[in-house]
Design a protein around this motif. Structure first.
Motif, PDB file in Angstrom:
ATOM      1  N   SER A 242       0.829  -1.209   0.000  1.00 42.77           N
ATOM      2  CA  SER A 242       0.000   0.000   0.000  1.00 42.77           C
ATOM      3  C   SER A 242       0.860   1.254   0.000  1.00 42.77           C
ATOM      4  N   PHE A 243       1.896   1.279   0.858  1.00 39.76           N
ATOM      5  CA  PHE A 243       2.791   2.427   0.886  1.00 39.76           C
ATOM      6  C   PHE A 243       3.512   2.594  -0.451  1.00 39.76           C
ATOM      7  N   THR A 244       3.884   1.506  -1.073  1.00 39.97           N
ATOM      8  CA  THR A 244       4.578   1.582  -2.359  1.00 39.97           C
ATOM      9  C   THR A 244       3.692   2.181  -3.431  1.00 39.97           C
ATOM     10  N   VAL A 245       2.449   1.730  -3.501  1.00 43.98           N
ATOM     11  CA  VAL A 245       1.514   2.257  -4.504  1.00 43.98           C
ATOM     12  C   VAL A 245       1.265   3.750  -4.269  1.00 43.98           C
ATOM     13  N   VAL A 246       1.060   4.132  -3.017  1.00 40.66           N
ATOM     14  CA  VAL A 246       0.820   5.545  -2.699  1.00 40.66           C
ATOM     15  C   VAL A 246       2.049   6.385  -3.022  1.00 40.66           C
ATOM     16  N   ALA A 247       3.244   5.859  -2.720  1.00 44.78           N
ATOM     17  CA  ALA A 247       4.471   6.600  -3.027  1.00 44.78           C
ATOM     18  C   ALA A 247       4.630   6.805  -4.527  1.00 44.78           C
ATOM     19  N   VAL A 248       4.321   5.771  -5.314  1.00 38.35           N
ATOM     20  CA  VAL A 248       4.413   5.893  -6.774  1.00 38.35           C
ATOM     21  C   VAL A 248       3.437   6.956  -7.277  1.00 38.35           C
ATOM     22  N   ILE A 249       2.247   7.008  -6.711  1.00 40.14           N
ATOM     23  CA  ILE A 249       1.260   8.014  -7.129  1.00 40.14           C
ATOM     24  C   ILE A 249       1.769   9.417  -6.802  1.00 40.14           C
ATOM     25  N   PHE A 250       2.350   9.597  -5.620  1.00 41.67           N
ATOM     26  CA  PHE A 250       2.910  10.903  -5.264  1.00 41.67           C
ATOM     27  C   PHE A 250       4.036  11.295  -6.222  1.00 41.67           C
ATOM     28  N   VAL A 251       4.890  10.335  -6.564  1.00 40.72           N
ATOM     29  CA  VAL A 251       5.994  10.621  -7.482  1.00 40.72           C
ATOM     30  C   VAL A 251       5.461  11.045  -8.845  1.00 40.72           C
ATOM     31  N   LEU A 252       4.475  10.317  -9.356  1.00 40.37           N
ATOM     32  CA  LEU A 252       3.902  10.649 -10.663  1.00 40.37           C
ATOM     33  C   LEU A 252       3.206  12.000 -10.634  1.00 40.37           C
ATOM     34  N   LEU A 253       2.512  12.289  -9.540  1.00 39.66           N
ATOM     35  CA  LEU A 253       1.802  13.564  -9.425  1.00 39.66           C
ATOM     36  C   LEU A 253       2.776  14.731  -9.415  1.00 39.66           C
ATOM     37  N   ASN A 254       3.814  14.624  -8.614  1.00 32.27           N
ATOM     38  CA  ASN A 254       4.796  15.712  -8.540  1.00 32.27           C
ATOM     39  C   ASN A 254       5.639  15.795  -9.811  1.00 32.27           C
ATOM     40  N   PHE A 255       5.888  14.644 -10.448  1.00 30.12           N
ATOM     41  CA  PHE A 255       6.619  14.662 -11.709  1.00 30.12           C
ATOM     42  C   PHE A 255       5.808  15.372 -12.785  1.00 30.12           C
ATOM     43  N   ALA A 256       4.499  15.139 -12.820  1.00 35.40           N
ATOM     44  CA  ALA A 256       3.639  15.831 -13.784  1.00 35.40           C
ATOM     45  C   ALA A 256       3.653  17.336 -13.534  1.00 35.40           C
ATOM     46  N   LEU A 257       3.653  17.730 -12.257  1.00 36.26           N
ATOM     47  CA  LEU A 257       3.671  19.150 -11.924  1.00 36.26           C
ATOM     48  C   LEU A 257       4.972  19.804 -12.360  1.00 36.26           C
ATOM     49  N   THR A 258       6.094  19.171 -12.078  1.00 33.84           N
ATOM     50  CA  THR A 258       7.386  19.746 -12.465  1.00 33.84           C
ATOM     51  C   THR A 258       7.581  19.724 -13.981  1.00 33.84           C
ATOM     52  N   THR A 259       7.070  18.695 -14.649  1.00 37.40           N
ATOM     53  CA  THR A 259       7.169  18.642 -16.102  1.00 37.40           C
ATOM     54  C   THR A 259       6.389  19.775 -16.742  1.00 37.40           C
ATOM     55  N   PHE A 260       5.186  20.014 -16.245  1.00 42.06           N
ATOM     56  CA  PHE A 260       4.392  21.127 -16.768  1.00 42.06           C
ATOM     57  C   PHE A 260       5.089  22.452 -16.514  1.00 42.06           C
ATOM     58  N   ALA A 261       5.680  22.603 -15.350  1.00 42.61           N
ATOM     59  CA  ALA A 261       6.377  23.857 -15.043  1.00 42.61           C
ATOM     60  C   ALA A 261       7.586  24.042 -15.948  1.00 42.61           C
ATOM     61  N   SER A 262       8.314  22.961 -16.233  1.00 42.07           N
ATOM     62  CA  SER A 262       9.459  23.067 -17.139  1.00 42.07           C
ATOM     63  C   SER A 262       9.011  23.460 -18.541  1.00 42.07           C
ATOM     64  N   TRP A 263       7.912  22.870 -18.975  1.00 41.50           N
ATOM     65  CA  TRP A 263       7.376  23.234 -20.288  1.00 41.50           C
ATOM     66  C   TRP A 263       6.950  24.694 -20.316  1.00 41.50           C
ATOM     67  N   LEU A 264       6.290  25.145 -19.241  1.00 41.37           N
ATOM     68  CA  LEU A 264       5.839  26.531 -19.185  1.00 41.37           C
ATOM     69  C   LEU A 264       7.015  27.489 -19.138  1.00 41.37           C
ATOM     70  N   GLU A 265       8.056  27.142 -18.376  1.00 48.15           N
ATOM     71  CA  GLU A 265       9.236  28.003 -18.297  1.00 48.15           C
ATOM     72  C   GLU A 265       9.914  28.125 -19.659  1.00 48.15           C
ATOM     73  N   GLY A 266      10.051  26.986 -20.363  1.00 48.92           N
ATOM     74  CA  GLY A 266      10.646  27.034 -21.695  1.00 48.92           C
ATOM     75  C   GLY A 266       9.828  27.854 -22.658  1.00 48.92           C
ATOM     76  N   ARG A 267       8.511  27.735 -22.549  1.00 48.91           N
ATOM     77  CA  ARG A 267       7.640  28.521 -23.433  1.00 48.91           C
ATOM     78  C   ARG A 267       7.775  30.008 -23.160  1.00 48.91           C
ATOM     79  N   LEU A 268       7.862  30.371 -21.872  1.00 50.55           N
ATOM     80  CA  LEU A 268       8.016  31.787 -21.527  1.00 50.55           C
ATOM     81  C   LEU A 268       9.351  32.326 -22.029  1.00 50.55           C
ATOM     82  N   ARG A 269      10.403  31.527 -21.882  1.00 49.93           N
ATOM     83  CA  ARG A 269      11.712  31.993 -22.345  1.00 49.93           C
ATOM     84  C   ARG A 269      11.748  32.131 -23.863  1.00 49.93           C
ATOM     85  N   ARG A 270      11.159  31.163 -24.568  1.00 48.61           N
ATOM     86  CA  ARG A 270      11.109  31.276 -26.029  1.00 48.61           C
ATOM     87  C   ARG A 270      10.272  32.456 -26.467  1.00 48.61           C
TER      88      ARG A 270
END
Length: 304
Positions: A242-270
């Motif tokens: 259970s802890f493993t599944v929840v940890a994976v979900i947290f990792v994916l959620l935060n990874f999606a957030l940081t990926t979107f932010a990286s995309w947004l930052e690159g778009r703003l710089r371009r």
């Protein structure tokens, strides 16, 4: 080859680094093997412990997805409130009026110095004592309040540092064309500092998502991590799974957030690099202080 800050390792140093790397990898492999062996002895790696997450939809619909929904609701509310509040206090700390700077600085330093868990506990007690918030909704209110108070104070410092990081020429140029401070902040400083602040803002948003788990630990907030206990009790003490599944979900959620932010930052710089618009005299005059007339510079036709 040697630089001011770094000396390229020689043959002996390279061999030593390779040796250290091999030793570290062997130690890491031994540690992983010991952990897996211990889990296997306690029967935590048996398929029956992991099977519910692949074959029983109730593990998701009853426990994980409702917890994930509450986590997202609490984090989203805290983000929506903390971002503008932090920007407001960050700008207030740059005010020309000492009393505005003093009040804003006191509030920011006070709430930034208190652990977010204590803020949640105080908020929960305050809602129970002085409001009519139902016991079912009180944990959500307390979690959001604690997250907003703490993260708004941290974001205020991020905003202040981002604005101060801009070259002084930006402020001087805005003053030279007669902009008021509010216009200068809105049209010049804030838009340019957003790109510089974005990595720090995103890291703080990730902290908000993770800190919702504190409410589940001590306030009974039914967030994602809090779903582990009832889920483990219902599926035969599969705590590790259970802890493993929840940890994976947290990792994916935060990874999606940081990926979107990286995309947004690159778009703003371009977007900034590709902008070739020229501000005309009329636009400059519209931004100037009322009552002041800005005369665009041009060739002096009176000479020659």
């Amino acid at each position: 080859m040697t630089s001011v800050l770094y000396d390229v390792p020689g043959p002996r140093a390279k061999r030593r680094n390779v040796l250290f790397t091999v030793v570290f990898l062997v130690a890491l492999a031994a540690l992983v093997w010991w952990v897996m062996l211990s889990l296997a002895e306690k029967k935590q790696l048996e398929w029956v412990k992991w099977e519910p997450f692949f074959t029983d939809s109730r593990a998701w619909t009853t426990y994980i997805l409702p917890g994930l929904e509450n986590t997202l609701i609490g984090a989203a509310l805290a983000m929506v409130i903390a971002l503008p509040l932090g920007a407001l206090f960050g700008i207030a700390r740059l005010s020309d009026h000492w009393w505005v700077r003093g009040v804003a600085g006191t509030v920011v330093e006070f709430f930034r110095a208190i652990p977010v868990l204590i803020l949640m506990l105080f908020a929960n007690a305050a809602y129970a004592e002085f409001t009519d918030v139902s016991p079912e909704n009180r944990p959500l209110y307390a979690v959001v309040t604690g997250l907003v108070l703490y993260n708004a104070s941290v974001l205020a410092e991020v905003v202040r540092a981002g604005i101060l990081s801009l070259p002084a020429g930006q402020t001087d140029a805005a003053k030279a064309i007669g902009m008021r401070k509010g216009q200068m902040m809105r049209y010049i400083l804030l838009p340019q500092s957003v790109t510089a602040m974005l990595p720090a803002l995103v890291s703080q948003l990730v902290v908000i998502v993770k800190d919702t788990a504190l409410g589940g630990a001590l306030l009974g907030f039914s967030e994602l991590l809090a779903s582990v206990r009832p889920m483990s009790a219902n599926y035969g003490a599969n705590t590790i799974a259970s802890f493993t599944v929840v940890a994976v979900i947290f990792v994916l959620l935060n990874f999606a957030l940081t990926t979107f932010a990286s995309w947004l930052e690159g778009r703003l710089r371009r977007g900034k690099k590709s902008t070739g618009a020229v501000v005309g005299a009329d636009a400059v005059a519209d931004l100037a202080t009322p009552g002041e007339h800005v005369v665009p510079h041009g060739p002096d036709k009176s000479q020659g």
